[in-house]
Design an enzyme around this catalytic site. Structure first.
Site, PDB file in Angstrom:
ATOM      1  N   ASP A  12      -2.245  -4.987  -0.172  1.00  0.00           N
ATOM      2  CA  ASP A  12      -1.902  -6.305   0.364  1.00  0.00           C
ATOM      3  C   ASP A  12      -2.707  -6.651   1.609  1.00  0.00           C
ATOM      4  O   ASP A  12      -3.080  -7.814   1.810  1.00  0.00           O
ATOM      5  CB  ASP A  12      -0.407  -6.420   0.626  1.00  0.00           C
ATOM      6  CG  ASP A  12       0.175  -5.268   1.429  1.00  0.00           C
ATOM      7  OD1 ASP A  12      -0.577  -4.377   1.878  1.00  0.00           O
ATOM      8  OD2 ASP A  12       1.417  -5.254   1.607  1.00  0.00           O
ATOM      9  N   GLN A  70       0.811  -1.209   0.000  1.00  0.00           N
ATOM     10  CA  GLN A  70       0.000   0.000   0.000  1.00  0.00           C
ATOM     11  C   GLN A  70       0.852   1.270   0.000  1.00  0.00           C
ATOM     12  O   GLN A  70       2.044   1.241   0.304  1.00  0.00           O
ATOM     13  CB  GLN A  70      -0.915   0.017   1.221  1.00  0.00           C
ATOM     14  CG  GLN A  70      -2.020  -1.033   1.180  1.00  0.00           C
ATOM     15  CD  GLN A  70      -3.028  -0.811   2.278  1.00  0.00           C
ATOM     16  OE1 GLN A  70      -3.070  -1.522   3.261  1.00  0.00           O
ATOM     17  NE2 GLN A  70      -3.851   0.221   2.105  1.00  0.00           N
ATOM     18  N   HIS A  71       0.198   2.386  -0.352  1.00  0.00           N
ATOM     19  CA  HIS A  71       0.702   3.749  -0.160  1.00  0.00           C
ATOM     20  C   HIS A  71       1.792   4.197  -1.131  1.00  0.00           C
ATOM     21  O   HIS A  71       2.147   5.369  -1.139  1.00  0.00           O
ATOM     22  CB  HIS A  71       1.245   3.963   1.265  1.00  0.00           C
ATOM     23  CG  HIS A  71       0.349   3.483   2.359  1.00  0.00           C
ATOM     24  ND1 HIS A  71      -0.953   3.902   2.490  1.00  0.00           N
ATOM     25  CD2 HIS A  71       0.585   2.627   3.384  1.00  0.00           C
ATOM     26  CE1 HIS A  71      -1.481   3.325   3.556  1.00  0.00           C
ATOM     27  NE2 HIS A  71      -0.581   2.546   4.109  1.00  0.00           N
TER      28      HIS A  71
END
Length: 497
Positions: free
Chosen positions: A241, A79-80
């Site tokens: 994820d 992520q991110h």
């Protein structure tokens, strides 16, 4: 029914699983490690072409006969991360990752622009924490100005792999939650948060459309030929994820607590409504099924144990044997393992600390146990917030690399006072991506596929890996955890800036 492939584009590696739902088994797996560019300023970056090359390698290691049976692909991604594209679809700069803390100042700038963290939570459900995508844009504007000026599209890591597979651009609500721009209550972008990130540019023009969790797109024919896949293969919406690990551990109904022990540590649970905390003690994310996923993330989990093992000259594969004669509390040794800064507790400038050393307890085994316990105490700190909010859990479903350690499993059971189950499919994120793809295909075929029923049928615990809490150890950990909290309060002023 054919096979469903789950790809997990993680921080350390790309993993592929090919699942046969009729036989209820994984018929093929492959993995490829990834490099990581790390800087002293807290930067953590990867190149998008590294992910693509690793995906190619994974498919090349799967038997052609298996590849020929693939029906659909689901992609899970760390992520991110921030992947900027120009108008031609070319990547403009290395991707700054979830564990990149070099943009901490930009987090504060964005929050100050809207009136502080509480106002961020009011507008979108979350403050802008270290690692969130939003802070990476002003950093890029300052340090990579030419790339920022040419930026036409903002993608997350799993979005980029979807784009490479299909030639189409989209985001889904779960991974989009981790940008800091999505109003999780309305499941749409917050104009105020976007404007706070860049007041001189309409960032919404750079964001792909948001699609539902059962979205499907066609693979590019030329890429299908290259990978040895049928032209009929579809690619599902995919997700972050943690969102995919929720599906892969059967966490698609209320009351289940999933715990992922990987580079980062996470705990999360399904909710049928937005679960927002006014103090921002957890991430109030959407999930990748159409629901929500309140989530706790720590930035130092297996990072801590791997660092100790490397320092002391042994492999983590031998860690359980090393800990055979140790006890809860590591004989008084206590580690606050904030090696990469920390998100939970919120100490982006934090550094690791070791307390309680004596001439007799400073051994390899106690040091390794203190690292493991410190990582778990951080997760317990976040868990307490979920419990304070009224959420209740009956068991923990464990996934990630740490789930393969008997000591980790027993520690989780003892520290949280809950039974621990480990699904048969160890790669929870990749397996969850495969299940999401199967669900989407069934829905597209005219069926009324129920994801909770599908997960109940295909996510089965491995009874050999279960763990029950021991009352004596649970009681001991309560005292040791209070000591962790005391030391945490003591070091907070050291890393306030």
């Amino acid at each position: 029914m054919g096979l469903f492939v789950g790809l997990d584009v993680g921080t350390q590696s790309v993993k592929l699983v090919a699942y046969d739902p009729d036989a209820r088994q994984i018929v093929a797996t492959a993995g490829q490690p990834l490099d990581l560019a790390a800087g002293d300023d807290g930067s953590r970056e990867q190149r998008a072409d590294w992910w693509v090359d690793a995906v190619r390698v994974c498919f090349s290691r799967i038997d052609p006969a298996v590849r020929a049976r693939v029906v659909a692909i689901g992609v899970s991604g760390q992520q991110h991360g921030f992947v900027p594209l120009d108008r031609s679809g070319s990547v403009l700069a290395p991707a700054k990752l979830w564990n990149d803390t070099s943009t901490t100042a930009e987090c504060d700038e964005i929050m100050d622009a809207v009136g502080g963290p509480a106002r961020c939570i009011e507008l979108a459900g979350n403050p802008i924490l270290a690692g969130y995508t939003a802070s990476k844009l002003p950093w890029t504007r300052k340090h990579r100005s030419q790339a920022y000026a040419r930026m036409a599209t903002i993608l997350l890591p799993h979005d980029y792999i979807n784009y490479w597979l299909t030639g189409e651009l989209w985001m889904e609500h779960g991974d989009a939650s981790g940008t800091g721009w999505l109003d999780v209550r309305r499941r749409d972008w917050s104009p105020e948060m976007l404007a706070a990130t860049d007041p001189d540019r309409d960032l919404r023009e750079c964001l792909p459309p948001l699609v539902p969790a059962d979205h499907l797109a066609k693979i590019r024919p030329a890429l299908a030929d290259e990978l040895g896949l049928p032209h009929s293969v579809r690619v599902s919406a995919g997700g972050g994820d943690n969102m995919m690990a929720a599906i892969g551990t059967g966490n698609v109904v209320p009351g289940v607590l999933s715990m992922s022990l990987g580079t980062s540590g996470t705990i999360f649970t399904y909710a049928d409504r937005a679960v927002v905390d006014d103090q921002g003690r957890w991430a109030a994310f959407c999930d990748s099924t159409g629901g929500w996923l309140p989530l706790i993330c720590t930035m130092n989990c297996t990072v801590a144990t791997e660092s100790v093992a490397r320092l002391c000259g042994f492999s983590t594969r031998d860690g359980d044997a090393l800990l055979a004669n140790t006890r809860p509390g590591a004989d008084g040794l206590l580690m606050l393992p904030f090696l990469n800064g920390e998100r939970t507790p919120d100490l982006p400038h934090g550094r690791g600390s070791l307390f309680g050393m004596t001439a007799t307890n400073l051994s390899r085994a106690n040091l390794y146990r203190a690292a493991m316990e410190g990582a778990m105490y951080s997760l317990k700190y976040g868990y307490d917030g979920l419990v304070d909010a009224g959420l209740r859990f009956e068991a923990v479903r464990l996934t990630g690399g740490g789930s393969q350690s008997a000591v980790w499993r027993q520690m989780a059971a003892d520290m949280f006072g809950l039974p621990v189950d480990v699904p048969e499919q160890a790669e929870g994120a990749a397996f969850g991506a495969a299940l999401q793809a199967m669900w989407a295909v069934e829905r597209a075929s005219g069926g009324d596929a129920d994801l909770s029923a599908l997960a109940a049928a295909h996510v089965q615990p491995d009874p050999r890996l279960s763990a029950q809490p021991h009352a004596e150890a649970t009681s001991a950990y309560q005292a040791h955890y209070q000591r962790f909290l005391t030391h945490l309060d003591a070091i907070r002023p050291l890393y306030a800036d």
